[in-house]
Write a protein that holds these residues in place. Sequence first.
Motif, short mmCIF file in Angstrom:
data_model
loop_
_atom_site.label_atom_id
_atom_site.label_comp_id
_atom_site.label_asym_id
_atom_site.label_seq_id
_atom_site.Cartn_x
_atom_site.Cartn_y
_atom_site.Cartn_z
N ALA A 55 -4.89 -11.24 7.60
CA ALA A 55 -4.69 -11.22 6.08
C ALA A 55 -5.82 -10.48 5.43
CB ALA A 55 -4.44 -12.62 5.64
N ARG A 56 -7.09 -10.85 5.80
CA ARG A 56 -8.10 -10.11 4.95
C ARG A 56 -8.03 -8.78 5.51
NH1 ARG A 56 -10.66 -15.17 6.42
NH2 ARG A 56 -11.07 -14.43 8.41
N ILE A 57 -7.95 -8.27 6.50
CA ILE A 57 -7.92 -6.70 7.06
C ILE A 57 -6.73 -5.92 6.13
CG2 ILE A 57 -7.54 -5.04 8.77
CD1 ILE A 57 -9.15 -6.94 10.46
N ARG A 58 -5.50 -6.74 5.90
CA ARG A 58 -4.60 -6.20 5.38
C ARG A 58 -4.86 -5.98 3.69
NH1 ARG A 58 1.12 -6.78 6.28
NH2 ARG A 58 2.32 -6.10 4.34
N ASN A 59 -5.43 -7.00 3.38
CA ASN A 59 -6.10 -6.95 2.01
C ASN A 59 -7.08 -5.87 1.64
OD1 ASN A 59 -6.96 -8.25 -0.73
ND2 ASN A 59 -8.87 -7.93 0.20
N GLY A 60 -8.14 -5.39 2.84
CA GLY A 60 -8.93 -4.38 2.73
C GLY A 60 -8.02 -3.13 2.51
N LEU A 61 -7.22 -2.83 3.35
CA LEU A 61 -6.40 -1.97 3.81
C LEU A 61 -5.71 -1.74 2.38
CD1 LEU A 61 -5.23 -1.92 7.38
CD2 LEU A 61 -6.92 -0.58 6.67
N THR A 62 -5.06 -2.39 1.84
CA THR A 62 -4.46 -2.33 0.53
C THR A 62 -5.36 -1.87 -0.52
OG1 THR A 62 -2.86 -4.05 1.22
CG2 THR A 62 -3.14 -3.44 -1.16
N GLN A 63 -6.56 -2.51 -0.48
CA GLN A 63 -7.59 -1.77 -1.45
C GLN A 63 -8.04 -0.47 -1.24
OE1 GLN A 63 -10.86 -4.44 -1.92
NE2 GLN A 63 -11.95 -3.31 -3.42
N ALA A 64 -8.09 -0.45 0.02
CA ALA A 64 -8.49 1.19 0.54
C ALA A 64 -7.47 2.03 -0.19
CB ALA A 64 -8.81 1.21 1.82
N THR A 65 -6.06 1.62 0.24
CA THR A 65 -4.96 2.71 -0.28
C THR A 65 -5.22 2.96 -1.66
OG1 THR A 65 -3.86 1.91 1.53
CG2 THR A 65 -2.63 2.85 -0.20
N HIS A 66 -5.01 2.16 -2.59
CA HIS A 66 -5.22 2.29 -4.01
C HIS A 66 -6.39 2.97 -4.28
CE1 HIS A 66 -1.77 -0.31 -5.09
NE2 HIS A 66 -2.11 -1.05 -4.38
N THR A 67 -7.31 2.69 -3.53
CA THR A 67 -8.77 3.46 -4.10
C THR A 67 -9.01 4.86 -3.72
OG1 THR A 67 -10.11 1.38 -3.57
CG2 THR A 67 -11.27 3.70 -3.51
N PHE A 68 -8.00 5.03 -2.45
CA PHE A 68 -7.85 6.69 -2.14
C PHE A 68 -7.01 7.59 -3.16
CE2 PHE A 68 -5.08 9.68 -0.34
CZ PHE A 68 -6.05 10.56 0.35
N PHE A 69 -5.95 6.91 -3.62
CA PHE A 69 -5.19 7.43 -4.71
C PHE A 69 -5.65 7.69 -6.02
CE2 PHE A 69 -1.76 6.24 -1.55
CZ PHE A 69 -1.52 7.58 -1.20
N MET A 70 -6.45 6.71 -6.36
CA MET A 70 -7.11 6.54 -7.76
C MET A 70 -8.15 7.69 -7.84
SD MET A 70 -5.51 4.59 -9.62
CE MET A 70 -4.40 2.95 -9.44
N ILE A 71 -8.98 7.75 -6.48
CA ILE A 71 -9.98 8.64 -6.58
C ILE A 71 -9.34 10.22 -6.60
CG2 ILE A 71 -11.79 9.93 -5.11
CD1 ILE A 71 -12.33 6.85 -4.23
#
Length: 751
Positions: free
Chosen positions: A335-351
């Motif tokens: 669950a924590r890794i899933r949360n991290g990948l979710t945050q990474a996905t949003h960060t990639f697109f925002m950047i």
Amino acid sequence: MKVFVRSIDSKGTEEVAKATERNKKKETNMGPNSPMDNCISLEDDNSPTVGNNPTIGNNQIVVCAVDRIVSLHRNLLCTALVLTPSAFVISAAQIMVKNSKSKLFRSLVLAITALVLEPTAPVVSPTKYSKRVILKTILGRGDGGAGLVGGRVVIGGWVKTSKEVTKKPVPPPVVEGDKVGSKDVTCVETIPTRLPFFRSIMKVFVGSHEPVREKLDSVVQKLPPPPPPLQQSSLFAVLQVSDGSCAANLQVLVDSSIERPSQVMQTGTCILAEGFLQQPEEPGKHAVELKVAKLLHVGTVDQDKYPLSKKRLPLDMLRDFSHFRPRTTTVASVARIRNGLTQATHTFFMINGFLYVQVPIITTADCEGFSEKFHVSTLLGEKIKQEVITTDDTAGISSETVKASIKEKNKQIEVLQRSDSNKEALAAALQDLQITSELVALMEAKEAAKQKFESRASVKPVLVDFSEDFFSRQTYLTVSGRLHLESYARALGNVYSFGPRFQAQKSESKRNVAEMWMVEVEMAFSQLEDAINCAYDLLKSVSQWALDNCSEDLKFLSKRVDQTIEDRLEKMTSSSFRRISYEAAVEVLKQVKDKKFEATIELGAPLTEEHESYLADEIYKMPVIIDSYPKELKPFYVRLNDDGKTVAAFDMIVPKTAILLVTKLENICSQVGKLIRASQNEERLSMLTTRIMELGLPKEQYEWYLDLRMHGTVIHSGFSLAFDLLVAYATGLIDVRDVIPFPRSHGKANN
């Protein structure tokens, strides 16, 4: 600069010291019997004198402020407004020492500074919204929390494991009584009690000055303390507590005097405890532990009914208890890794300048054109309920017999109504009639239900009038959000969406379930090459994010599930991919002689998971991109190539991972395979209309989609990433149902 010192002998009697000539004028102004009598002075660069004696004894105490301090304190207080307390004290000390020529004064300032900056117990900041300390702030430190020893904290969590221990009493240290006689009191202990300015500073930064005053006034003999009472052995519950913030557990000690060990030792028990962090008595894997001073909450469990009472339940059994399985260490790490990948996905697109758009879950269009969909409707057929009655009091009695008895009862009631002599009998007859009537109604309902149940097999399906439905037309749960996302891409440029998608496939595949989360992207003014580059950059970015921010959970899963997790993610961040066409992939697979595939390999047939995995794992041993599929194998909206037979689409296949299960010591392969589907979509109105007609799709469902080509069309491309498969790839789990919080599959929807 002048400092006045009063002389006190060891017996507590004061001797009058003659003032020096330099203080005669000041003494005269203050008058006789002044508090400044019996004082000596300190001039800059001069030693203190008492009469003709140039020395001061150890028992002489400073009692009056220095003139220069009074002149400086206003500036020092202003400095305190912009500096931290420690920085303020240091700054004040530097100013006073720099501007003073008296060695004694400089020594006093340095001593007071050391006293003010005396180290205190470490402070651990609680979380903002629950006033408890998250365990990650303690256990996630580089020293494992050892630097926080002595701090008082409130923690909350659930018991993972526990044991009961008995600790023998520690012999108390021998404490000698205070010696008879007076004691010297240092200048550092006296100044805060005698000088108003320093007393204010001490109150702000250290606290009350009363303990120092007590020491100053204690000149009487103290009796030795009584011997300490004999201690008894202590019974402790040693708990391993987790609050889900990290993979590590905090060791918690609960004394039996605070709570019975049996009350807090059961696996799954929730506790909220306040106590002090301390070093464990026995060195081991824990750098710090919590000794509980107070239990604020205890949530007990029923050990006989709690499904996680057994240790290390297999993942397939945990799926039946999806509401409890986040309490297991493995699922919590996922669950924590899933949360991290979710945050990474949003960060990639925002950047990279993408806008986040929420697309609808309920749609009127079949986005793929050939997928199995969930229909959304409020027009449910009449429910047929079969009632199971264990005891039937009406067995052998027909409803006609009961109806005949009702007629007799009605006649009796008419007779009683004509006679006013027996009102009680009339009331009883009316009640009996009501009960009999209810019995008839129940028997008729049972007979009707029985007839419907027996004739259910002969009921023929009828057409549903969707104009009477909630939306007045046929609707579905969305299979893909890319069609709706296009409308925003044609206005905002690059957009993406992140949400659940649904397919009603009755399969037991480890890669697909009824509800899966997808990352979907649409980019205006872009072609297929742009979609390929964006998709691969996304995979590299989220893989690196997981390595940088989820290292603790990845290490745990490497020990528990898959030893190659970190190596696999490292390769994803640095390796390239192999790109081939669909036709070339078929030719390569046909040349394989040492492998017999279950499905036939021929042009025009879809590649199976077995085919795709063999290309990525055995032949190229790297991620593979397969493009130029036949148009029959892809959705209607994909752009037709110039040859009129293939379309501008690609699938990205990631290698299956040979996993060494630590628990069972056996080699298996994860079922990730096809991770990304992408395409350049058709921007030509005529070509898109032709494709809809060829597939026999209802054109009225796609009128709004065709309008986007009619008014301001633009070339565009995009892709869909199966996020749940990405989590499975990053965690090494072989079944996608183990990485989804609440999986929905054929025949399974527990909550």
